[in-house]
Scaffold this motif. Structure first.
Motif, mmCIF file in Angstrom:
data_model
loop_
_atom_site.group_PDB
_atom_site.id
_atom_site.type_symbol
_atom_site.label_atom_id
_atom_site.label_comp_id
_atom_site.label_asym_id
_atom_site.label_seq_id
_atom_site.Cartn_x
_atom_site.Cartn_y
_atom_site.Cartn_z
ATOM 1 N N ASP A 29 0.826 -1.164 -0.165
ATOM 2 C CA ASP A 29 0.068 0.257 0.237
ATOM 3 C C ASP A 29 0.857 1.341 0.011
ATOM 4 O OD1 ASP A 29 -2.369 -1.481 0.193
ATOM 5 O OD2 ASP A 29 -2.309 -1.919 2.447
ATOM 6 N N GLY A 30 2.230 1.281 -0.130
ATOM 7 C CA GLY A 30 3.103 1.998 -0.195
ATOM 8 C C GLY A 30 3.724 3.434 0.594
ATOM 9 N N ASN A 31 3.091 1.830 2.516
ATOM 10 C CA ASN A 31 3.165 3.012 3.573
ATOM 11 C C ASN A 31 4.701 1.808 4.168
ATOM 12 O OD1 ASN A 31 0.858 4.057 3.465
ATOM 13 N ND2 ASN A 31 -0.180 2.566 4.401
ATOM 14 N N PRO A 32 5.046 1.773 5.576
ATOM 15 C CA PRO A 32 5.967 1.506 6.047
ATOM 16 C C PRO A 32 5.246 0.261 6.661
ATOM 17 C CG PRO A 32 6.359 3.494 7.018
ATOM 18 C CD PRO A 32 4.753 3.715 6.176
ATOM 19 N N GLU A 41 -0.791 -5.615 14.887
ATOM 20 C CA GLU A 41 -0.401 -4.385 14.431
ATOM 21 C C GLU A 41 -0.319 -3.774 15.307
ATOM 22 O OE1 GLU A 41 -0.585 -2.871 10.255
ATOM 23 O OE2 GLU A 41 0.338 -5.023 9.157
ATOM 24 N N ASP A 42 1.398 -3.020 15.437
ATOM 25 C CA ASP A 42 1.187 -1.723 16.039
ATOM 26 C C ASP A 42 1.106 -0.400 15.396
ATOM 27 O OD1 ASP A 42 2.142 -0.625 18.002
ATOM 28 O OD2 ASP A 42 3.967 -1.033 18.486
ATOM 29 N N ASN A 43 0.205 -0.172 15.665
ATOM 30 C CA ASN A 43 0.056 1.208 15.417
ATOM 31 C C ASN A 43 -0.123 3.041 16.362
ATOM 32 O OD1 ASN A 43 -1.040 0.013 12.820
ATOM 33 N ND2 ASN A 43 -2.804 -0.832 13.763
ATOM 34 N N GLU A 44 0.360 2.015 17.630
ATOM 35 C CA GLU A 44 0.501 3.299 18.800
ATOM 36 C C GLU A 44 2.528 3.665 18.423
ATOM 37 O OE1 GLU A 44 -0.632 1.920 22.327
ATOM 38 O OE2 GLU A 44 -3.334 1.724 21.443
ATOM 39 N N THR A 45 2.634 3.165 17.964
ATOM 40 C CA THR A 45 4.493 3.489 18.325
ATOM 41 C C THR A 45 5.222 3.982 16.683
ATOM 42 O OG1 THR A 45 4.648 1.770 19.555
ATOM 43 C CG2 THR A 45 7.239 2.244 18.700
ATOM 44 N N GLU A 46 5.618 4.977 16.716
ATOM 45 C CA GLU A 46 5.800 6.082 15.984
ATOM 46 C C GLU A 46 7.554 5.551 15.331
ATOM 47 O OE1 GLU A 46 4.528 8.620 14.272
ATOM 48 O OE2 GLU A 46 2.760 7.997 16.232
ATOM 49 N N GLY A 47 7.666 5.815 14.001
ATOM 50 C CA GLY A 47 8.919 4.950 12.895
ATOM 51 C C GLY A 47 9.673 5.667 13.211
ATOM 52 N N ARG A 48 10.885 5.432 13.102
ATOM 53 C CA ARG A 48 12.093 6.178 13.081
ATOM 54 C C ARG A 48 12.274 7.397 11.997
ATOM 55 N NH1 ARG A 48 17.222 3.229 11.947
ATOM 56 N NH2 ARG A 48 14.830 0.984 10.655
ATOM 57 N N LEU A 49 12.749 8.820 11.403
ATOM 58 C CA LEU A 49 12.633 9.458 11.172
ATOM 59 C C LEU A 49 14.052 9.051 10.889
ATOM 60 C CD1 LEU A 49 10.559 12.088 10.961
ATOM 61 C CD2 LEU A 49 10.644 10.530 9.601
ATOM 62 N N GLY A 87 13.484 15.325 2.769
ATOM 63 C CA GLY A 87 14.896 14.257 2.567
ATOM 64 C C GLY A 87 14.878 13.473 3.751
ATOM 65 N N TYR A 88 13.655 13.253 4.237
ATOM 66 C CA TYR A 88 13.382 12.168 5.787
ATOM 67 C C TYR A 88 12.258 11.072 4.814
ATOM 68 C CZ TYR A 88 14.958 15.863 8.448
ATOM 69 O OH TYR A 88 15.722 16.117 9.808
ATOM 70 N N VAL A 89 12.709 9.914 5.497
ATOM 71 C CA VAL A 89 12.664 8.466 6.063
ATOM 72 C C VAL A 89 12.256 7.630 6.495
ATOM 73 C CG1 VAL A 89 13.036 6.405 4.280
ATOM 74 C CG2 VAL A 89 14.360 7.828 3.297
ATOM 75 N N LEU A 90 10.606 7.518 6.517
ATOM 76 C CA LEU A 90 10.130 6.869 7.570
ATOM 77 C C LEU A 90 9.813 5.837 7.811
ATOM 78 C CD1 LEU A 90 8.115 7.652 10.003
ATOM 79 C CD2 LEU A 90 6.053 6.211 8.065
ATOM 80 N N TYR A 91 11.369 4.760 8.443
ATOM 81 C CA TYR A 91 11.664 3.483 8.427
ATOM 82 C C TYR A 91 10.376 2.486 9.801
ATOM 83 C CZ TYR A 91 15.255 3.830 5.975
ATOM 84 O OH TYR A 91 17.202 3.713 5.290
ATOM 85 N N PRO A 92 10.294 1.783 9.457
ATOM 86 C CA PRO A 92 9.393 0.725 10.488
ATOM 87 C C PRO A 92 9.531 1.107 11.855
ATOM 88 C CG PRO A 92 9.941 -0.289 8.911
ATOM 89 C CD PRO A 92 10.744 0.805 8.727
#
Length: 146
Positions: free
Chosen positions: A38-41, A79-87, A100-105
């Motif tokens: 779906d294009g999401n991390p 799925e853990d939707n509460e924890t933010e991914g890494r930028l 220029g930031y990438v959102l990682y899982p």
């Protein structure tokens, strides 16, 4: 109580922990997956266990007397939707945003490795209990021979 109930209980524990190990392995494998279908991390997955349900009145009666359990089962994989991914700043990455930031899982390798050790130790404990029950049954059979 069935002669084989200890085997059944240990087997359910081993199956549940194997499922947990599979999910942890999936999380570690996708630690750098920035885009799913779906294009999401990738989102970290986790397992919830619950006690196995009782199918007969006899099983429910045995449970009410507190003599024996039925084991464990996987109630849900979520799925853990509460924890933010890494930028991470990486403007050359194809999934980078306009800044220029990438959102990682939201997968933390240290947490996953700790969970993996816990799951493998739980699996080993179930194997040990299974082998102890097997040993007791074998001794009972030896007593019956003599």
């Amino acid at each position: 109580m069935s002669v084989f109930s200890a085997f059944d209980i240990c087997a359910t524990g081993m199956t549940a922990q194997r499922t947990r190990l599979d999910i942890i392995s999936q999380n570690i494998a996708n630690v750098n997956t920035t885009r799913d279908g779906d294009g999401n991390p990738y989102m970290r997955k986790s397992v919830i266990f619950e006690e196995k349900s009782y199918v007969s009145f006899d099983d429910a009666l045995i449970n009410a007397t507190g003599r024996v359990g039925k084991g464990v089962k996987v109630a849900k994989i979520f799925e853990d939707n509460e924890t933010e991914g890494r930028l991470v700043y990486d403007p050359s990455h194809p999934d980078a945003d306009e800044k220029g930031y990438v959102l990682y899982p939201n997968v933390n390798t240290i947490t996953e490795m700790t969970d993996m050790i816990d799951a493998s130790r739980s699996y080993e404990a179930n194997v040990t209990a299974f082998n102890a029950a097997k040993g007791m049954h074998m001794k009972a059979l030896d007593i019956g021979k003599g």
